[in-house]
Design an enzyme around this catalytic site. Structure first.
Site, short mmCIF file in Angstrom:
data_model
loop_
_atom_site.label_atom_id
_atom_site.label_comp_id
_atom_site.label_asym_id
_atom_site.label_seq_id
_atom_site.Cartn_x
_atom_site.Cartn_y
_atom_site.Cartn_z
N ARG A 120 0.80 -1.23 0.00
CA ARG A 120 0.00 0.00 0.00
C ARG A 120 0.84 1.28 0.00
O ARG A 120 0.36 2.34 0.38
CB ARG A 120 -0.99 0.02 1.17
CG ARG A 120 -1.97 -1.16 1.16
CD ARG A 120 -2.98 -1.06 2.28
NE ARG A 120 -3.93 -2.15 2.24
CZ ARG A 120 -3.76 -3.33 2.83
NH1 ARG A 120 -2.65 -3.55 3.53
NH2 ARG A 120 -4.66 -4.27 2.74
N LYS A 142 3.11 10.78 -12.14
CA LYS A 142 2.17 9.97 -12.90
C LYS A 142 2.76 8.59 -13.12
O LYS A 142 3.86 8.46 -13.69
CB LYS A 142 1.87 10.61 -14.26
CG LYS A 142 0.75 11.62 -14.26
CD LYS A 142 0.42 11.97 -15.71
CE LYS A 142 -0.77 12.89 -15.81
NZ LYS A 142 -1.09 13.21 -17.21
N GLU A 184 9.12 15.87 -26.48
CA GLU A 184 8.52 16.38 -25.24
C GLU A 184 9.09 17.76 -24.89
O GLU A 184 8.40 18.59 -24.30
CB GLU A 184 8.76 15.40 -24.09
CG GLU A 184 8.01 14.07 -24.22
CD GLU A 184 6.52 14.18 -23.91
OE1 GLU A 184 6.03 15.29 -23.62
OE2 GLU A 184 5.83 13.13 -23.98
N LYS A 226 7.52 21.89 -16.00
CA LYS A 226 6.67 20.82 -15.50
C LYS A 226 6.47 20.93 -13.99
O LYS A 226 5.36 20.73 -13.49
CB LYS A 226 7.24 19.44 -15.85
CG LYS A 226 6.29 18.32 -15.40
CD LYS A 226 6.44 17.06 -16.18
CE LYS A 226 5.29 16.11 -15.85
NZ LYS A 226 5.45 14.79 -16.50
N GLU A 236 -4.20 16.60 -11.99
CA GLU A 236 -4.68 16.91 -13.34
C GLU A 236 -6.18 17.23 -13.36
O GLU A 236 -6.96 16.69 -14.13
CB GLU A 236 -4.38 15.76 -14.31
CG GLU A 236 -4.43 16.20 -15.77
CD GLU A 236 -3.90 15.14 -16.73
OE1 GLU A 236 -4.65 14.74 -17.63
OE2 GLU A 236 -2.73 14.74 -16.59
N ARG A 240 -2.79 21.05 -15.49
CA ARG A 240 -1.85 19.97 -15.81
C ARG A 240 -2.22 19.25 -17.11
O ARG A 240 -1.35 18.69 -17.78
CB ARG A 240 -1.74 18.97 -14.66
CG ARG A 240 -0.68 17.91 -14.91
CD ARG A 240 -0.35 17.07 -13.70
NE ARG A 240 0.68 16.09 -14.02
CZ ARG A 240 1.29 15.31 -13.13
NH1 ARG A 240 0.96 15.38 -11.85
NH2 ARG A 240 2.21 14.44 -13.52
N ASN A 244 -0.57 17.49 -21.95
CA ASN A 244 -0.94 16.44 -22.89
C ASN A 244 -1.03 16.95 -24.32
O ASN A 244 -1.62 16.27 -25.19
CB ASN A 244 -2.27 15.81 -22.47
CG ASN A 244 -2.14 14.97 -21.23
OD1 ASN A 244 -1.42 13.98 -21.20
ND2 ASN A 244 -2.84 15.37 -20.17
N HIS A 247 -0.82 14.54 -27.17
CA HIS A 247 -0.92 13.19 -26.62
C HIS A 247 -2.23 12.48 -26.96
O HIS A 247 -2.25 11.25 -27.04
CB HIS A 247 -0.72 13.23 -25.10
CG HIS A 247 0.69 13.47 -24.69
ND1 HIS A 247 1.40 14.59 -25.07
CD2 HIS A 247 1.55 12.72 -23.94
CE1 HIS A 247 2.63 14.51 -24.55
NE2 HIS A 247 2.75 13.40 -23.88
N HIS A 251 -1.36 9.08 -28.37
CA HIS A 251 -1.73 7.81 -27.73
C HIS A 251 -2.58 6.95 -28.66
O HIS A 251 -2.48 5.72 -28.65
CB HIS A 251 -2.49 8.08 -26.43
CG HIS A 251 -1.63 8.60 -25.32
ND1 HIS A 251 -2.14 9.11 -24.14
CD2 HIS A 251 -0.28 8.70 -25.20
CE1 HIS A 251 -1.15 9.49 -23.36
NE2 HIS A 251 -0.02 9.25 -23.97
N HIS A 264 7.00 6.58 -27.97
CA HIS A 264 6.03 7.55 -27.46
C HIS A 264 6.29 8.95 -28.01
O HIS A 264 5.37 9.64 -28.47
CB HIS A 264 6.08 7.56 -25.93
CG HIS A 264 5.23 8.62 -25.30
ND1 HIS A 264 3.86 8.62 -25.37
CD2 HIS A 264 5.57 9.73 -24.59
CE1 HIS A 264 3.38 9.67 -24.74
NE2 HIS A 264 4.40 10.36 -24.26
#
Length: 367
Positions: A120, A142, A184, A226, A236, A240, A244, A247, A251, A264
């Site tokens: 956990r 993330k 990026e 960032k 997000e 934030r 993306n 993206h 994606h 990517h």
């Protein structure tokens, strides 16, 4: 060495950027609750850096558990994640055992997700070995794995205790991976710093030649941006999402082609061209602006045309994007170069036109 701090309401951690940092184990030791770590890496990075890091830690009395995973985006899944848990349990790793991610974005994402889940919540540290991971995925917490229907759809927000970006590790990076990281970096200029965008245009040759000063500045500026954005919006819920840019399209490309076919950053590069074209269709960018975006992405050695999936297949993959709200795809577009905005939905005729534009390559069919 340059040190940035990412400050959040309930935590704060340093991002060290410089040369020779992998050999400065004193930067790592204060962040270990107990003298035991699991070093998660892959088959490509392990022969280069695993023994070097292991020896330094063990010389300071730190017990190490090596975990070497298969390399590639296609292995960012439940089966590979479980290999981390198998190794931790077999070694009787404790809740305070620190997981160290030694690798690129795939290793960083999976190590962070494993740390979030193991007992956990175990501490973890990011030591990114690719440019893309140094400027983006290692910072901000993330963590995720992929699902066949969507990229990074299963994960957690879970912050590292330390990010150690050693510029020397980029010396072994293949050219294709270097270009993927530059994608990026370009993203940061497009979404929020027009001066940085101009700097990138002027210094792209130096970046691709791995000029130390140019690379370190690009990594620092990207991490500064960032850290500032994540500091405002960790989970997000707002600003934030601007990170993306490119993206949603990117994606979809990764999922549509099959994970691992394009890197990517390659998919994000082509995705930013589509985002710029969509922004032009809305009247926000000029044709010259779009040409400028495309020229910079091409100069980075990245694809500027996307695969031809057909509109229905594009929409199916984009429908699994994390930014979808109430069934509406939210796009990150450009009001102008250097200013990104979130646009909820685009008119179907605009999308249809986009997916039949000059930015789509009919020779890159769905695999």
């Amino acid at each position: 060495m340059i040190t940035l701090d990412l400050t959040l309401p309930d935590t704060r951690y340093p991002i060290h950027i410089g040369h020779g940092l992998l050999d400065q184990v004193e930067l790592i030791l204060p962040h270990l609750p107990i003298p035991q770590v699991a070093i998660i890496t892959n088959e490509v990075v392990a022969p280069l850096y695993l023994q070097r890091l292991t020896q330094q830690l063990e010389q300071h009395g730190v017990r190490t558990i090596p975990v070497v995973l298969p390399d590639g985006e296609e292995h960012k899944n439940w089966q590979t994640l479980n290999l981390i848990f198998d190794a931790l349990l077999a070694a009787n790793a404790e809740r305070k055992t620190t997981l160290i991610a030694l690798g690129g974005g795939v290793i960083g994402d999976m190590t962070g997700f494993a740390a979030a889940c193991y007992q956990r919540g175990a501490p973890f540290i990011q030591i990114p070995t690719t440019l893309l991971a140094q400027v983006d995925s290692s910072v901000g917490g993330k963590t995720a794995i992929n699902h066949p229907l969507g990229k990074n759809m299963i994960g957690a927000f879970y912050q590292p205790r330390l990010v150690l970006a050693d510029m020397d590790l980029l010396a072994t990076l293949p050219e294709r991976e270097l270009s993927a990281g530059i994608a990026e970096i370009i993203k940061y200029g497009l979404l929020g710093d027009i001066d940085f965008l101009g700097w990138l245009e002027a210094n792209m040759d130096q970046l691709r030649a791995r000029d130390p000063a140019a690379l370190q500045y690009a990594v620092r500026r990207s991490c500064e941006m960032k850290a500032e954005i994540v500091g405002q919006d960790e989970k997000e819920q707002g600003v934030r999402a601007l990170l993306n840019l490119g993206h949603t399209f990117g994606h979809a490309i990764e999922a549509g082609l099959g994970y691992g076919q394009w890197l990517h950053g390659e998919a994000v590069g082509a995705g930013m061209v589509l985002a710029a074209a969509a922004s032009q269709a809305l009247g926000w960018l000029t044709e010259e602006d779009v040409a400028r975006v495309q020229a910079l992405i091409a100069a980075a050695g990245l694809p500027v045309r996307s695969p031809d999936f057909g509109a229905a297949e594009w929409l199916r993959h984009m429908g699994h994007d994390k930014k979808v709200e109430s069934g509406v795809i939210r796009f990150v577009l450009l009001k102008k170069l250097g200013q990104a905005v979130i646009q909820p939905g685009l008119p179907p005729p605009l999308l249809e036109s986009l997916f039949h534009s000059q930015h789509i390559d009919p020779t890159l069919a769905l695999q």
